[in-house]
Scaffold this motif. Structure first.
Motif, PDB file in Angstrom:
ATOM      1  N   UNK A 239       3.264 -50.822   0.417  1.00  0.00           N
ATOM      2  CA  UNK A 239       4.029 -51.411  -0.690  1.00  0.00           C
ATOM      3  C   UNK A 239       3.138 -52.377  -1.463  1.00  0.00           C
ATOM      4  N   UNK A 240       3.290 -52.375  -2.786  1.00  0.00           N
ATOM      5  CA  UNK A 240       2.540 -53.269  -3.654  1.00  0.00           C
ATOM      6  C   UNK A 240       3.498 -54.131  -4.463  1.00  0.00           C
TER       7      UNK A 240
ATOM      8  N   UNK B  31       8.156 -45.733  -7.549  1.00  0.00           N
ATOM      9  CA  UNK B  31       7.570 -44.805  -6.590  1.00  0.00           C
ATOM     10  C   UNK B  31       6.181 -44.367  -7.028  1.00  0.00           C
ATOM     11  N   UNK B  32       5.194 -44.499  -6.141  1.00  0.00           N
ATOM     12  CA  UNK B  32       3.865 -43.973  -6.388  1.00  0.00           C
ATOM     13  C   UNK B  32       2.936 -44.943  -7.095  1.00  0.00           C
ATOM     14  N   UNK B  33       1.672 -44.930  -6.716  1.00  0.00           N
ATOM     15  CA  UNK B  33       0.684 -45.851  -7.273  1.00  0.00           C
ATOM     16  C   UNK B  33       0.623 -45.773  -8.795  1.00  0.00           C
ATOM     17  N   UNK B  34       0.687 -44.559  -9.339  1.00  0.00           N
ATOM     18  CA  UNK B  34       0.540 -44.387 -10.778  1.00  0.00           C
ATOM     19  C   UNK B  34       1.640 -45.078 -11.575  1.00  0.00           C
TER      20      UNK B  34
ATOM     21  N   UNK C  66      15.158 -55.460 -12.643  1.00  0.00           N
ATOM     22  CA  UNK C  66      16.297 -56.120 -12.009  1.00  0.00           C
ATOM     23  C   UNK C  66      15.908 -56.459 -10.580  1.00  0.00           C
ATOM     24  N   UNK C  67      15.348 -57.637 -10.404  1.00  0.00           N
ATOM     25  CA  UNK C  67      14.892 -58.057  -9.098  1.00  0.00           C
ATOM     26  C   UNK C  67      13.390 -57.956  -8.960  1.00  0.00           C
ATOM     27  N   UNK C  68      12.911 -58.212  -7.756  1.00  0.00           N
ATOM     28  CA  UNK C  68      11.477 -58.190  -7.465  1.00  0.00           C
ATOM     29  C   UNK C  68      10.904 -56.796  -7.697  1.00  0.00           C
ATOM     30  N   UNK C  69       9.856 -56.727  -8.516  1.00  0.00           N
ATOM     31  CA  UNK C  69       9.262 -55.441  -8.873  1.00  0.00           C
ATOM     32  C   UNK C  69       8.238 -55.024  -7.809  1.00  0.00           C
ATOM     33  N   UNK C  70       8.486 -53.871  -7.201  1.00  0.00           N
ATOM     34  CA  UNK C  70       7.695 -53.392  -6.069  1.00  0.00           C
ATOM     35  C   UNK C  70       7.312 -51.935  -6.298  1.00  0.00           C
ATOM     36  N   UNK C  71       6.112 -51.576  -5.882  1.00  0.00           N
ATOM     37  CA  UNK C  71       5.688 -50.178  -5.897  1.00  0.00           C
ATOM     38  C   UNK C  71       5.625 -49.693  -4.455  1.00  0.00           C
ATOM     39  N   UNK C  72       6.344 -48.612  -4.171  1.00  0.00           N
ATOM     40  CA  UNK C  72       6.317 -48.015  -2.853  1.00  0.00           C
ATOM     41  C   UNK C  72       5.358 -46.843  -2.848  1.00  0.00           C
ATOM     42  N   UNK C  73       4.420 -46.864  -1.899  1.00  0.00           N
ATOM     43  CA  UNK C  73       3.408 -45.803  -1.829  1.00  0.00           C
ATOM     44  C   UNK C  73       3.831 -44.683  -0.871  1.00  0.00           C
TER      45      UNK C  73
END
Length: 330
Positions: free
Chosen positions: A42-43, A305-308, A323-330
């Motif tokens: 997660x990023x 979803x996804x690095x890109x 809407x809320x904490x912005x997270x990227x799931x790898x």
């Protein structure tokens, strides 16, 4: 085997366009002496990343060099280790960048419990939480009965500031940019009042919400809400300046409050950034974890979803669409 990473190849002039990044593929590294290889899961996408892209060498943290992996917080698992403090299987968090794998000497990596959901960690215990905690308790130093205003109140930092202040017996006024966000911080988070800074009568509504004035101001945005809030400050009030997101993508930042008002009200205004206090992360994280376990803090996350997705998704922070904490799931 290969992995992908996002490198900064151009400095944005105002908005962050896709051409400032390059998605690259390279061989998965091998751990050297004292090093670990981490597979990211997660990023975190944060407003501070806009400043890290600038060329300002006098900022609180050196800018990301062109051609380097873009700096970002993340969570991952150690998959190869030559570091006894970080054995294989450890779950770690730190500034590892927008990447699927990272090579590290272990500096700046903290082991986190495997049982905590990644979204909870990045929303509460990571950078947003420690920023909120330090700004509220170390800069503003609140006491029960005071009135606090926090801007970007539905954001990852502001939402935690307001909840912690409520738990300490303060009257909390949150400022946000949409009716949905205003409803959320009152109905779900328990803020006393919420105000939409787009409203023409914002100043009048602020006066009604804070009839005895404002003692503490946690500033995340700048922009049109700043002056009315400043003008409602009480004598000897305190202002913690955490962010100016309204000006991050502007070549001409808006002017700040006139110093005459600072003198007349004998205000204390302090800017702060967390790299100065990274040595306190374990202390702050433990306190935040305890609050989370007790059910004292709520959060919501916006997961891509996804690095890109990171290259365009980061702009959600600046147009108010997250809407809320912005997270990227790898």
């Amino acid at each position: 085997m290969t992995y992908r990473s996002i490198k900064l190849i151009k400095r944005p002039e105002t908005t962050i366009s896709d051409d400032v990044f390059e998605l690259t593929t390279q061989e998965i590294p091998k751990a050297g002496n004292g090093e670990v290889v981490v597979k990211l899961t997660h990023l975190s996408l944060d407003p501070a990343m806009r400043g890290w892209m600038s060329a300002d060498e006098k900022s609180y943290i050196p800018p990301v060099k062109l051609g380097d992996v873009m700096r970002a917080s993340g969570i991952g698992e150690v998959v190869e280790s030559n570091n006894e403090k970080l054995p294989v299987g450890s779950r770690v968090m730190g500034l590892m960048g927008l990447t699927e794998y990272a090579l590290s000497d272990g500096q700046g990596l903290n082991i986190i419990p495997k049982e905590l959901p990644a979204e909870a960690v990045l929303s509460v215990i990571a950078l947003p939480g420690i920023t909120a905690y330090h700004g509220l308790f170390e800069v503003l130093k609140p006491t029960s009965g005071q009135t606090l205003v926090v801007t970007a109140a539905a954001g990852s930092v502001g939402s935690l500031v307001g909840q912690m202040a409520k738990n300490k017996g303060l009257t909390v006024i949150g400022v946000a940019g949409s009716e949905e966000k205003c409803q959320w911080i009152v109905n779900e988070l328990g803020f006393d009042h919420s105000l939409n800074y787009h409203d023409d009568d914002f100043s009048e509504k602020l006066d009604a919400a804070a009839p005895k004035g404002i003692d503490l101001f946690f500033e995340n945005t700048g922009g049109v809400a700043q002056e009315p809030i400043f003008n409602h400050m009480n004598a000897h009030g305190r202002i913690a300046v955490c962010g100016m997101i309204a000006d991050y993508q502007s070549n001409h930042p808006a002017p700040g409050p006139n110093w005459m008002g600072i003198i007349k009200r004998r205000l204390t205004i302090q800017g702060f950034t967390m790299p100065d206090h990274f040595h306190r992360i374990p202390e702050y994280s433990q306190a935040l974890g305890q609050m989370l376990a007790k059910g004292e803090l709520k959060y919501r996350s916006h997961v891509l979803e996804g690095l890109e997705s990171a290259t365009s998704g980061i702009n959600l922070l600046f147009n108010g669409q997250n809407k809320g904490k912005l997270i990227v799931k790898l």
